[in-house]
Design a protein around this motif. Structure first.
Motif, mmCIF file in Angstrom:
data_model
loop_
_atom_site.group_PDB
_atom_site.id
_atom_site.type_symbol
_atom_site.label_atom_id
_atom_site.label_comp_id
_atom_site.label_asym_id
_atom_site.label_seq_id
_atom_site.Cartn_x
_atom_site.Cartn_y
_atom_site.Cartn_z
ATOM 1 N N VAL A 182 -0.098 -1.200 -0.623
ATOM 2 C CA VAL A 182 0.232 -0.815 0.749
ATOM 3 C C VAL A 182 -0.982 -0.402 1.564
ATOM 4 O O VAL A 182 -0.862 -0.160 2.771
ATOM 5 N N VAL A 183 -2.147 -0.316 0.930
ATOM 6 C CA VAL A 183 -3.353 0.025 1.683
ATOM 7 C C VAL A 183 -3.627 -1.058 2.715
ATOM 8 O O VAL A 183 -3.620 -2.257 2.402
ATOM 9 N N GLY A 184 -3.817 -0.634 3.944
ATOM 10 C CA GLY A 184 -4.074 -1.577 5.019
ATOM 11 C C GLY A 184 -2.822 -2.069 5.720
ATOM 12 O O GLY A 184 -2.916 -2.772 6.722
ATOM 13 N N LYS A 185 -1.639 -1.714 5.218
ATOM 14 C CA LYS A 185 -0.387 -2.133 5.856
ATOM 15 C C LYS A 185 -0.058 -1.200 7.028
ATOM 16 O O LYS A 185 -0.442 -0.023 7.040
ATOM 17 N N ASN A 186 0.656 -1.728 8.005
ATOM 18 C CA ASN A 186 1.115 -0.902 9.121
ATOM 19 C C ASN A 186 2.355 -0.133 8.677
ATOM 20 O O ASN A 186 3.346 -0.730 8.255
ATOM 21 N N LEU B 14 6.490 -0.972 7.415
ATOM 22 C CA LEU B 14 7.169 -0.570 6.185
ATOM 23 C C LEU B 14 8.518 0.080 6.504
ATOM 24 O O LEU B 14 9.488 -0.090 5.766
ATOM 25 N N GLU B 15 8.548 0.820 7.617
ATOM 26 C CA GLU B 15 9.815 1.431 8.023
ATOM 27 C C GLU B 15 10.825 0.357 8.382
ATOM 28 O O GLU B 15 11.997 0.425 7.990
#
Length: 428
Positions: A8-12, A16-17
């Motif tokens: 998940v590093v670098g994900k917005n 994810l929500e």
């Protein structure tokens, strides 16, 4: 969150929500409100997360980053829910008790009632207490005749004087006379050297309650009649009459008039006692009193056993529908037994079934006809037994009405009709 951090590093985080990894997003709320935000999130596995978002501003007061501290509070939340449920049950129990106390439930001299039948009895008690006439109480065993006698005494001008009671059927015939009238010293072998006062003397200026008066031997009935007529007694072995001022309240579960016709009870004593007859209805004839009595006994035994037990709704329905052959005394015993044997605080209809079912009842036919009777009477007997059988199996009035294919109001009317018929049969 139940994920590998490297994925998940670098994900917005807002993406994810949207994908349902958690909701709601504390990041989004901090971005919108520019202040510290605390929320409870739920992740995709159903666990509850306490998330605290802390905004960090640069020198120009621009939001530069958000630091989020998260903590799994699933177990804490579940414990809190359990505690809330327990509090709700306790509150429900208290509200039911308070409602019953305030909803047309009357308690006079420990006589608890709600029914119109008992209200009429207690109205008569008030009027009877104003006079000195002899009273005889009729009613089945266990209906509370002693409580009514006590209520009459406590409402009378003699309330500050003794209330003395004796069960005429519980004392051997050879001792009953000396118990009632006392004896002089040396009156018989084994008698006290000082003699003994009888219950008439002990009740002087008060009330003497003669329970089970029908069990009194014929030879003693003569002495009792003399005491009532002359207002004086003669001790066993005595020669000098002793004046007594005693109000007599008698009680019986038998039909004295029939006993007089059979020669089992003196006619003159019957009329001396039968000045003011008062009939105490059986519990099945005043079903409205069952529920307030249940809660009164429940409160009594909770205090006695230091417990906080209560009955489920189906258990209350079952108690209301039972026919109570042993009346209030049986109801009290059933409540006490249920509270002792139930493992938890909630007492259900299942636990009452074994207590209320009679030995061998399962092997019996629901309808027993041993003699030729009118068809109408047979139908009523069949209805009564069928309803009791269905209630023992299905526990609730709602289910019984469904199984018997009648409406709940119809079922209630059948009960009332059966109760009225029983009342006519048991009246002296």
């Amino acid at each position: 969150m139940g994920v590998n951090l490297s994925t998940v590093v670098g994900k917005n985080i807002l993406d994810l929500e949207e994908k349902g990894w958690f909701k709601p997003s504390v990041t989004r709320k901090v971005l919108e409100e520019k202040r510290k935000i605390s929320i409870v999130q739920q992740n995709r596995f159903g666990r509850k997360i306490l998330a605290v978002g802390n905004p960090i501003f640069n020198k120009k007061r621009q939001l530069e980053r958000i630091v989020i501290a998260s903590r799994d509070i699933t177990e804490v939340s579940e414990l809190k829910s359990e505690l809330q449920r327990a509090k709700s049950l306790t509150q429900k129990y208290k509200e039911e008790i308070d409602e019953l106390r305030n909803h047309q439930v009357v308690a006079v001299n420990e006589v608890i009632y709600r029914s119109e039948a008992m209200a009429q009895v207690m109205e008569q008690v008030k009027r009877i207490a104003l006079v000195e006439s002899t009273v005889i109480l009729y009613g089945e065993s266990g209906v509370g005749k002693e409580l009514i006698a006590n209520a009459i005494h406590n409402s009378s001008a003699r309330r500050e004087k003794p209330f003395v009671k004796i069960n005429c059927g519980a004392i051997p015939e050879n001792l009953l006379e000396s118990e009632l009238f006392g004896y002089e010293k040396g009156a018989f072998s084994g008698a006290s050297l000082q003699g003994k006062k009888g219950l008439f003397e002990l009740a002087h200026e008060g009330t003497l309650f003669l329970d089970e008066i029908a069990e009194m031997p014929i030879n003693l009935q003569v002495k009792l009649l003399r005491a009532l007529q002359e207002r004086e007694i003669l001790k066993v072995g005595g020669t000098r009459p002793i004046p007594v001022d005693v109000r007599i309240i008698a009680a019986t579960n038998k039909n004295l008039e029939e006993m007089v016709q059979r020669g089992q009870f003196r006619e003159d004593l019957y009329y001396r006692l039968h000045v003011i007859p008062l009939y105490i209805p059986a519990l099945r004839e005043r079903i409205e009193d069952v529920e307030p009595l249940v809660y009164a006994f429940l409160e009594k035994f909770n205090k006695k056993f230091s417990t906080r037990k209560f009955f489920s709704e189906d258990a209350i329905e079952m108690l209301n529908a039972y026919h109570w052959p042993g009346n209030v005394r049986q109801l009290q015993n059933v409540i006490e037994r249920a509270m002792v044997i139930s493992p938890g605080n909630l007492i259900t209809a299942n636990e009452l079934t074994s207590i209320l079912s009679r030995r061998g009842e399962k092997d019996q036919s629901p309808v027993q006809v041993n003699r030729i009777i009118p068809l109408k009477e047979a139908v009523e007997l069949t209805e009564s037994q069928l309803i009791q059988l269905a209630l023992a199996k299905y526990k609730t009035i709602t289910k019984v009405a469904e199984v018997l294919e009648v409406s709940q109001p119809t079922l209630s009317r059948r009960f009332q009709k059966i109760s009225r018929n029983r009342k006519q049969e048991t009246k002296p």
